[in-house]
Enzyme design. Structure first.
Site, PDB file in Angstrom:
ATOM      1  N   SER A 524       0.718  -1.099  -0.440  1.00  0.00           N
ATOM      2  CA  SER A 524       0.280  -0.324   0.176  1.00  0.00           C
ATOM      3  C   SER A 524       0.410   1.018   0.028  1.00  0.00           C
ATOM      4  O   SER A 524       1.804   1.329  -0.948  1.00  0.00           O
ATOM      5  CB  SER A 524      -0.872   0.013   0.996  1.00  0.00           C
ATOM      6  OG  SER A 524      -1.751   1.084   1.118  1.00  0.00           O
ATOM      7  N   ASP A 609      -9.476  -4.070  -4.881  1.00  0.00           N
ATOM      8  CA  ASP A 609      -8.989  -3.217  -4.072  1.00  0.00           C
ATOM      9  C   ASP A 609      -9.515  -1.934  -4.309  1.00  0.00           C
ATOM     10  O   ASP A 609      -9.620  -1.291  -5.565  1.00  0.00           O
ATOM     11  CB  ASP A 609      -7.809  -3.489  -4.138  1.00  0.00           C
ATOM     12  CG  ASP A 609      -6.550  -2.194  -3.485  1.00  0.00           C
ATOM     13  OD1 ASP A 609      -7.970  -2.039  -2.918  1.00  0.00           O
ATOM     14  OD2 ASP A 609      -6.188  -2.351  -3.150  1.00  0.00           O
ATOM     15  N   HIS A 645      -8.101  -5.260  -0.926  1.00  0.00           N
ATOM     16  CA  HIS A 645      -7.185  -4.711  -0.455  1.00  0.00           C
ATOM     17  C   HIS A 645      -5.817  -5.616   0.183  1.00  0.00           C
ATOM     18  O   HIS A 645      -4.762  -5.543   0.561  1.00  0.00           O
ATOM     19  CB  HIS A 645      -6.924  -3.350   0.358  1.00  0.00           C
ATOM     20  CG  HIS A 645      -6.564  -2.038   0.584  1.00  0.00           C
ATOM     21  ND1 HIS A 645      -5.180  -1.663  -0.376  1.00  0.00           N
ATOM     22  CD2 HIS A 645      -5.394  -1.509   1.622  1.00  0.00           C
ATOM     23  CE1 HIS A 645      -3.981  -0.857   0.052  1.00  0.00           C
ATOM     24  NE2 HIS A 645      -4.157  -1.604   1.212  1.00  0.00           N
TER      25      HIS A 645
END
Length: 673
Positions: A524, A609, A645
């Site tokens: 991320s 995501d 995610h």
């Protein structure tokens, strides 16, 4: 030799923007081709991947029982069964003698994730028992996009009702009547922006609050005393809280302190009134008290003053004591203040560790639970007597097969950044390693998130093959307080990258590894870190893993219609301002891919995501293929079509993903299975 997929270059400023057309046949074909290329390139590691999967799986106790949590007349717990992707939730009658052993004769199955998932994706958002313990409310995401469906189960009959509401954020909060629920709704950008009140059986919910400022997220929770409901609207720099009596859920919420830019505060209700953690006197927060009948800001009285060297991260309230979660010298510390007695700090055995106060027990409990782990020590659930300070280990996450924590050395090192700042590094490796060894270096450095050392069953497969593991606690995280966070965001973001490079160089200078033996990883915002560092100092690394990487930061921040973009302005800046755009453009990984040699790279994306769109990794890999000057090192993209995610949801699915990544690492480092 398999030919790498070459993405089509389209005319315009961003030649790979066409990859943003979700579900377009050309896009799907390209992502599928990338997946096929990855499998072909890693075909020689197929046996190793299976070996790693079975090896990691063998260390995990597949059939296990969680530590039961007492609540009212029941014990609540989860069982996992070998072969099942998900656990099953149960409860049984609570023994009168305080024993935590489940009673099979009174056991009830509450929730079976395996039956619901049926082989697909499953994420449980909220799982909450009503105050009278007759109902279970839960929320499910079965796609991976963090949009939830809401359910209520009548525990006496087993009847499950799906609530007819769309675009839910997954939150569910009970009022004390056990028939009123508060839940949140998301807007087009996936931001929780509305709070609703719903009486079970009614046709429609009632809108309670609408947050129109795109920077703010809404949330609702029960106070520690369980007598109040709190509504919190919070941006990355400012908060506003409203309170409601949990026994009178139809009344209106009352604001404690109207929002003031830069003022963050977090209230809770305890045995003797209100406690408010606020930064009004300093960035590391202080703690205030207020009487039951006068919780508004003008009545706050200072209890724990601001300390520029100690971050006050949280305060846990019980009937017996106040527990402060502090952070000092880069480590978490718990300070217990029994009411009417001297305070003390909790003693711990390791040099570097992770420690959390678990607010899972009843408000009037004389004990609390702590979760403790270190890089070489599996997680323990400890019971702390709040008055005496004595501890006992209730449960340790087992490691099946041969394992000796003392065979691994865990320690803290300090690097020095270019501006003289000292950067902590957490390091673990086998004690019998030579001075120089392969190294897996992990980093994050954003949102004030503290990356405390954690134990990993899977990581033993690295350590036992002679690889050290390290965490670079770079600025932008919260390890050394709020100032540490602020010095790694907005106009100071380059510090995050400089710190990571400094940590790498320190480990090299100490003779612990060589550039040919270093693999780095981040996910991320940590993927942004990895992408930026590879552009700036690629010669320091042999390989890199970037999971759901935020590498297309400039283009994403220029699109306010994308999920979460507006809320991120406080972290990265608003690129609609020319000086901010230039600043982000100076480090954005996608824009700064150069005609230079790059190490081997594995990028992983989740197709569903909503936080970091799949195309960020896809575009980045496409540009790396176009511009890099060396074609020998691996450059791989894996798109998980059934994930968001957080990656794949099932525990065995997740282990296979780890096995893939470790096989990539061993390939890059030239290690055999």
């Amino acid at each position: 030799m398999t030919q790498a997929p070459i993405a089509r270059r389209a005319p315009g400023d961003d030649p790979y923007a066409w990859l943003e057309s979700r579900d377009a046949p050309e896009v799907l074909a390209h992502l599928e081709a990338e997946n096929a290329y990855l499998e072909a390139e890693l075909a020689p590691e197929a046996a190793l991947r299976e070996q790693l999967f079975e090896e990691i799986r063998a260390r995990i106790r597949e059939t296990d029982l969680s530590l039961p949590v007492p609540r009212g007349d029941y014990l609540y717990y989860q069982r996992t069964q070998a072969g099942d992707e998900y656990g099953r939730n149960y409860r049984c009658r609570r023994p009168a003698n305080g024993d935590l052993t489940p009673d099979p004769a009174t056991e009830e199955l509450l929730f079976d994730g395996n039956a619901i998932a049926d082989g697909g994706f499953l994420s449980v958002g909220r799982f909450t028992i009503s105050p009278d313990q007759t109902r279970l409310a839960y929320s499910l995401d079965q796609v991976g996009d963090e949009t939830y469906r809401l359910y209520v189960k009548e525990l006496a009959t087993g009847l499950v009702t799906e609530l007819p509401f769309e675009e839910c954020d997954g939150s569910l909060t009970w009022a004390n009547d056990s028939r009123t629920l508060f839940f949140g709704e998301r807007d087009e950008s996936h931001r929780p922006h509305k709070l609703y009140r719903y009486h079970l059986g009614d046709a429609e919910p009632q809108l309670v609050f609408h947050e129109t400022d795109g920077r703010f997220f809404l949330g609702c929770y029960r106070s520690s005393s369980e007598r109040k409901l709190l509504l919190l609207s919070h941006s990355k720099t400012t908060s506003e809280a409203w309170v409601l009596d949990a026994d009178r859920p139809d009344e209106a919420f009352v604001c404690l302190a109207p929002r003031e830019e830069g003022h963050e505060y977090f209230p809770d209700h305890g045995v003797d009134g209100w406690y408010i953690r606020s930064n009004q006197d300093g960035i590391n927060f202080a703690l205030y008290q207020a009487a039951e009948e006068s919780p508004t800001r003008s009545h706050w009285q200072l209890l724990v003053p601001h300390d520029p060297a100690v971050m006050l991260e949280d305060a846990s309230l019980g009937a017996q004591a106040l527990v402060l979660s502090l952070r000092t010298a880069g480590l978490p510390v718990l300070e217990v203040r029994p009411y009417g007695q001297a305070s003390y700090r909790v003693d711990l055995p390791d040099e570097v560790y992770s420690l959390d106060a678990m607010d899972v027990l009843e408000f009037d409990s004389p004990v609390m639970r702590l979760r403790y782990e270190a890089l070489n020590r599996p997680a323990e659930i400890r019971e702390l007597d709040l008055v005496s300070g004595t501890q006992r280990v209730l449960k340790q996450v087992p490691v099946e097969g041969p394992f000796d924590a003392d065979a691994y050395e865990s320690r803290r090192l300090w690097a020095t950044a270019t501006d003289g700042t000292r950067i902590p590094i957490s390091l673990v490796g086998r004690r019998d390693l030579p001075q120089s060894a392969p190294l897996y270096l992990y980093g994050y450095g954003a949102y004030g998130h503290s990356l405390d050392p954690w134990f990993s069953h899977a990581r033993l497969s690295l350590l036992d093959r002679g690889v050290r593991f390290a965490i670079a606690h770079v600025r932008g995280g919260g390890e050394l307080g709020e100032a540490w966070y602020r010095s790694g965001k907005l106009e100071h973001k380059q510090n995050t990258f400089d710190d990571f490079i400094a940590c790498t160089e320190h480990l090299l200078e100490q003779g612990l590894t060589t550039p040919q033996q270093v693999v780095v990883s981040g996910g991320s915002a940590g993927g942004l870190l990895i992408g930026a560092v590879l552009n700036q100092r690629p010669e320091l690394y042999a390989g890199a893993i970037a999971e759901v990487p935020f590498v297309d930061v400039l283009n994403t921040m220029l699109k306010p219609d994308l999920p979460l973009t507006v809320t991120e302005y406080d972290e990265w800046g608003d690129p609609n301002e020319p000086e901010v755009r230039a600043r982000i453009a100076s480090y954005a990984p996608y824009e700064n891919v150069k005609a230079q040699a790059y190490p081997a790279i594995l990028a992983v994306a989740g197709y569903h995501d909503t936080r970091v769109q799949y195309w960020e990794a896809a575009k980045w890999v496409a540009r790396l293929r176009e511009r890099r000057t060396d074609q020998a090192p691996l450059l791989l993209l894996k798109t998980e079509f059934g994930a968001g995610h957080g990656g794949m949801s099932g525990r065995y699915q997740a282990l296979r993903d780890v096995a893939l990544e470790y096989a990539f690492v061993f390939r890059v480092l030239g290690l055999t299975g």
